[in-house]
Design an enzyme around this catalytic site. Structure first.
Site, short mmCIF file in Angstrom:
data_model
loop_
_atom_site.label_atom_id
_atom_site.label_comp_id
_atom_site.label_asym_id
_atom_site.label_seq_id
_atom_site.Cartn_x
_atom_site.Cartn_y
_atom_site.Cartn_z
CE LYS A 1 -0.96 0.52 4.91
NZ LYS A 1 -1.77 0.67 6.10
NE ARG B 1 -7.53 3.13 3.18
CZ ARG B 1 -7.86 2.80 3.96
NH1 ARG B 1 -9.15 1.86 4.21
NH2 ARG B 1 -7.26 1.79 4.83
NE ARG B 2 -6.92 2.62 8.17
CZ ARG B 2 -5.46 2.09 7.95
NH1 ARG B 2 -5.08 3.35 8.49
NH2 ARG B 2 -4.95 0.93 8.01
NE ARG C 1 2.15 9.74 9.36
CZ ARG C 1 3.64 10.91 9.19
NH1 ARG C 1 3.39 11.65 8.15
NH2 ARG C 1 4.20 9.77 8.79
NE ARG D 1 0.23 4.65 12.69
CZ ARG D 1 0.03 4.31 11.48
NH1 ARG D 1 -1.54 4.79 10.88
NH2 ARG D 1 0.82 3.40 11.14
CB CYS E 1 -1.61 10.10 0.54
SG CYS E 1 -0.81 8.24 1.51
#
Length: 312
Positions: free
Chosen positions: A85, A133-134, A151, A157, A244
């Protein structure tokens, strides 16, 4: 005996998935009696150095591969293991994806401390994600949620879930599973609710196209079904000129056989706030044709206007 130098990002996840890939290559060499040894070379990328702004504002996914690809072109490494990805559609001249190993779980997942699923997150919950996207798909399904930029590497995270008072975070299930942290996953998110990123859960082993020894070795690692599914997804991404900077998702499933069997792909384009979300599905035996058909179906629905607005 030739020592093959394998490049990778130096994050914990990148080193782990590269180590797993190298272990598989070693086993292949032992079983086939091939005279290769392997050495892993971590490389710091620009994407690893810039952690205080979203990827969409600093150049997108290519930030994680450019330095590694330059090392390939310069002959400093012989191949590189990437998260698929992270791979832009266009590769530098002279480089190619030599292998697409068997795909991990492609789904996104929810991680939180309260056992929340996507549907029972409380109204106004703060959800962290690094992905437009999420965020867009989550907002389309739950406009009440507050999406916050998140980030950092996967372990960073996970720590921020607790230190920044977030109610939940969204991550790729594949990363957690490869790290041995599947027990941290609170709920998997069905692609019907949130389509994954193009290539999510798959790896790309990139090399120089003229290195016949490495190309021949990597072909033994390739998984035909994963490769065909990813080819469809990447063609879809390439025709929409995505990255992105815009919320694009796609997920393809391929039937059995290197060149046979049906490929089914569902793709999505959304506005960053989730206010508009378009989906299309295509099927066929030619992966590239399937990706093209789904992309063209979305363009016919008006995806070009959404993409143009998102890029602005």
């Amino acid at each position: 005996m030739r020592t093959i130098i394998v490049g990778t990002r130096q994050s914990a996840l990148a080193l782990t998935q590269t180590g797993q890939t190298v272990d598989r290559l070693r086993r292949i060499c032992e079983e086939a009696g091939l005279p290769f040894a392997f050495e892993v070379k971590p490389i710091v990328t620009r994407g690893d150095r810039i952690l205080d702004v979203t990827l969409s504002k600093v150049g997108g996914k290519g930030l994680f591969v450019k330095e590694i690809e330059q090392a390939l072109l310069d002959g400093e490494i012989d191949c590189a293991v990437h998260s698929m990805k992270d791979m832009p559609f266009d590769l530098p001249e002279g480089l190619t994806i030599g292998s697409v190993p068997l795909r991990e779980d492609p789904r996104d997942c929810l991680v939180n401390l309260h056992g929340y699923t996507l549907s029972d997150l409380p109204p106004g919950a703060r959800v962290g994600t690094s992905s437009l996207r999420r965020g867009a798909q989550l907002q389309a399904r739950r406009p009440d949620l507050r999406i916050e930029s998140l980030r950092g590497n996967i372990d960073t995270r996970l720590r921020k879930l607790e230190t920044e008072g977030l109610d939940a975070i969204l991550l790729a299930a594949a990363g957690l599973r490869r790290m041995g942290w599947a027990d941290r996953i609170t709920a998997y998110i069905d692609p019907e609710d949130c389509l994954p990123a193009v290539g999510q859960g798959a790896l790309a082993v990139e090399c120089r196209a003229d290195d016949e020894q490495v190309m021949s070795l990597l072909a033994r690692l390739n998984d035909g079904k994963t490769e065909r599914a990813v080819r469809a997804e990447r063609r879809f991404l390439g025709l929409l000129n995505g990255g992105c900077q815009v919320p694009i998702g796609a997920y393809a499933v391929a039937g059995s056989g290197e060149e046979g069997g049906e490929v089914s792909l569902t793709g999505m384009v959304a506005s960053p706030d989730g206010g508009r979300l378009l989906r299309a599905t295509a099927r066929g035996t030619d992966p590239e044709a399937v990706g093209s058909e789904a992309a063209e179906a979305l363009l016919a629905q008006g995806a070009d206007a959404i993409l143009a607005e998102a890029r602005e």
